[in-house]
Design a protein around this motif. Structure first.
Motif, short mmCIF file in Angstrom:
data_model
loop_
_atom_site.label_atom_id
_atom_site.label_comp_id
_atom_site.label_asym_id
_atom_site.label_seq_id
_atom_site.Cartn_x
_atom_site.Cartn_y
_atom_site.Cartn_z
N ASN A 19 0.91 -1.15 0.19
CA ASN A 19 0.03 0.06 -0.12
C ASN A 19 0.75 1.42 0.12
O ASN A 19 0.29 2.27 0.22
N ASP A 20 2.05 1.20 -0.37
CA ASP A 20 2.80 2.59 -0.47
C ASP A 20 2.40 2.90 -1.81
O ASP A 20 1.87 2.29 -2.64
N GLU A 21 2.72 4.22 -2.06
CA GLU A 21 2.19 5.19 -3.24
C GLU A 21 3.00 4.42 -4.58
O GLU A 21 1.98 4.34 -5.54
N LEU A 22 4.08 4.03 -4.69
CA LEU A 22 4.64 3.33 -5.60
C LEU A 22 3.98 1.92 -6.12
O LEU A 22 3.61 1.78 -7.42
N SER A 23 3.48 1.25 -5.14
CA SER A 23 3.10 -0.04 -5.26
C SER A 23 1.50 0.25 -5.85
O SER A 23 1.00 -0.56 -6.75
N ILE A 24 0.77 1.14 -5.31
CA ILE A 24 -0.28 1.47 -5.74
C ILE A 24 -0.49 1.88 -7.15
O ILE A 24 -1.38 1.60 -7.81
N LYS A 25 0.39 2.79 -7.64
CA LYS A 25 0.63 3.24 -8.93
C LYS A 25 0.79 2.12 -9.72
O LYS A 25 0.29 1.94 -10.98
N PHE A 27 0.15 -1.06 -9.41
CA PHE A 27 -0.97 -1.88 -9.50
C PHE A 27 -2.07 -1.36 -10.44
O PHE A 27 -2.35 -1.95 -11.30
N ILE A 28 -2.23 -0.05 -10.25
CA ILE A 28 -3.32 0.77 -11.17
C ILE A 28 -2.72 0.75 -12.80
O ILE A 28 -3.69 0.46 -13.70
N HIS A 29 -1.36 0.79 -12.99
CA HIS A 29 -0.88 0.76 -14.39
C HIS A 29 -0.73 -0.66 -14.83
O HIS A 29 -1.26 -0.78 -15.99
N GLN A 30 -0.82 -1.62 -14.01
CA GLN A 30 -0.87 -2.85 -14.51
C GLN A 30 -2.28 -3.68 -14.48
O GLN A 30 -2.35 -4.78 -15.42
N HIS A 31 -2.99 -3.28 -13.95
CA HIS A 31 -4.47 -3.79 -14.21
C HIS A 31 -5.42 -2.67 -14.73
O HIS A 31 -5.62 -1.49 -14.28
N LYS A 32 -6.39 -3.32 -15.65
CA LYS A 32 -7.29 -2.37 -16.08
C LYS A 32 -8.73 -3.27 -16.15
O LYS A 32 -8.55 -4.25 -16.28
N ILE A 33 -9.83 -2.55 -16.16
CA ILE A 33 -11.11 -3.30 -16.38
C ILE A 33 -11.89 -2.71 -17.20
O ILE A 33 -12.00 -1.62 -17.62
N GLN A 34 -12.41 -3.61 -17.92
CA GLN A 34 -12.99 -3.28 -19.45
C GLN A 34 -14.65 -2.81 -18.83
O GLN A 34 -14.89 -3.18 -17.93
N ALA A 35 -14.90 -1.85 -19.77
CA ALA A 35 -16.38 -1.65 -19.70
C ALA A 35 -17.18 -2.74 -19.64
O ALA A 35 -17.06 -3.76 -20.19
N GLY A 36 -18.23 -2.50 -18.81
CA GLY A 36 -19.31 -3.70 -18.49
C GLY A 36 -18.93 -4.54 -17.38
O GLY A 36 -19.89 -5.56 -17.01
N VAL A 37 -17.79 -4.45 -16.93
CA VAL A 37 -17.32 -5.61 -15.92
C VAL A 37 -17.29 -4.70 -14.48
O VAL A 37 -16.81 -3.54 -14.53
N LEU A 38 -17.88 -5.38 -13.57
CA LEU A 38 -17.95 -4.88 -12.44
C LEU A 38 -16.63 -5.07 -11.53
O LEU A 38 -15.83 -6.10 -11.91
N GLN A 69 -13.48 5.24 -6.10
CA GLN A 69 -12.40 5.91 -6.42
C GLN A 69 -11.41 5.02 -7.15
O GLN A 69 -10.83 5.05 -8.42
N LEU A 70 -11.22 3.66 -6.59
CA LEU A 70 -10.26 2.72 -7.15
C LEU A 70 -10.82 2.19 -8.41
O LEU A 70 -10.13 2.14 -9.61
N ASP A 71 -12.23 1.91 -8.47
CA ASP A 71 -12.73 1.48 -9.81
C ASP A 71 -12.53 2.51 -10.87
O ASP A 71 -12.28 1.86 -11.97
N ALA A 72 -12.61 3.70 -10.60
CA ALA A 72 -12.51 4.69 -11.68
C ALA A 72 -11.14 4.69 -12.02
O ALA A 72 -10.74 4.90 -13.20
N MET A 73 -10.26 4.58 -11.31
CA MET A 73 -8.65 4.57 -11.36
C MET A 73 -8.34 3.45 -12.43
O MET A 73 -7.37 3.33 -13.27
N LEU A 74 -9.17 2.27 -12.31
CA LEU A 74 -8.68 1.10 -13.20
C LEU A 74 -9.57 1.11 -14.50
O LEU A 74 -9.37 -0.01 -15.21
N ARG A 75 -10.28 2.18 -14.83
CA ARG A 75 -11.01 2.02 -15.97
C ARG A 75 -10.13 2.96 -17.08
O ARG A 75 -9.39 3.42 -16.98
#
Length: 75
Positions: A19-25, A27-38, A69-75
């Motif tokens: 949960n440090d800043e670099l790890s969060i960034k 994670f968000i860079h490496q994981h994306k969620i497609q439209a229509g997926v919860l 907020q996390l959901d929006a960041m992963l889109r």
């Protein structure tokens, strides 16, 4: 009455993720969620993480805002 404000760092810790800043960034860079997926349906969560996210959203728990907020960041 004490109302805790959950943070992105606290959410990552709750999910068992670094949960440090670099790890969060990263994670968000490496994981994306497609439209229509919860969010909790994303393939990169383990069963307990997905269940936590699903219950927190459906129950409108204290975590709901930061999970959105996390959901929006992963889109």
């Amino acid at each position: 009455m004490f109302l805790a404000t959950q943070t992105l760092e606290m959410l990552f810790a709750q999910l068992g993720l670094d949960n440090d800043e670099l790890s969060i960034k990263r994670f968000i860079h490496q994981h994306k969620i497609q439209a229509g997926v919860l969010l909790f349906e994303a393939q990169f969560w383990n069963d307990s993480q997905a269940l936590f996210l699903q219950e927190a959203i459906y129950e409108d728990a204290d975590w709901a805002e930061v999970i959105d907020q996390l959901d929006a960041m992963l889109r």
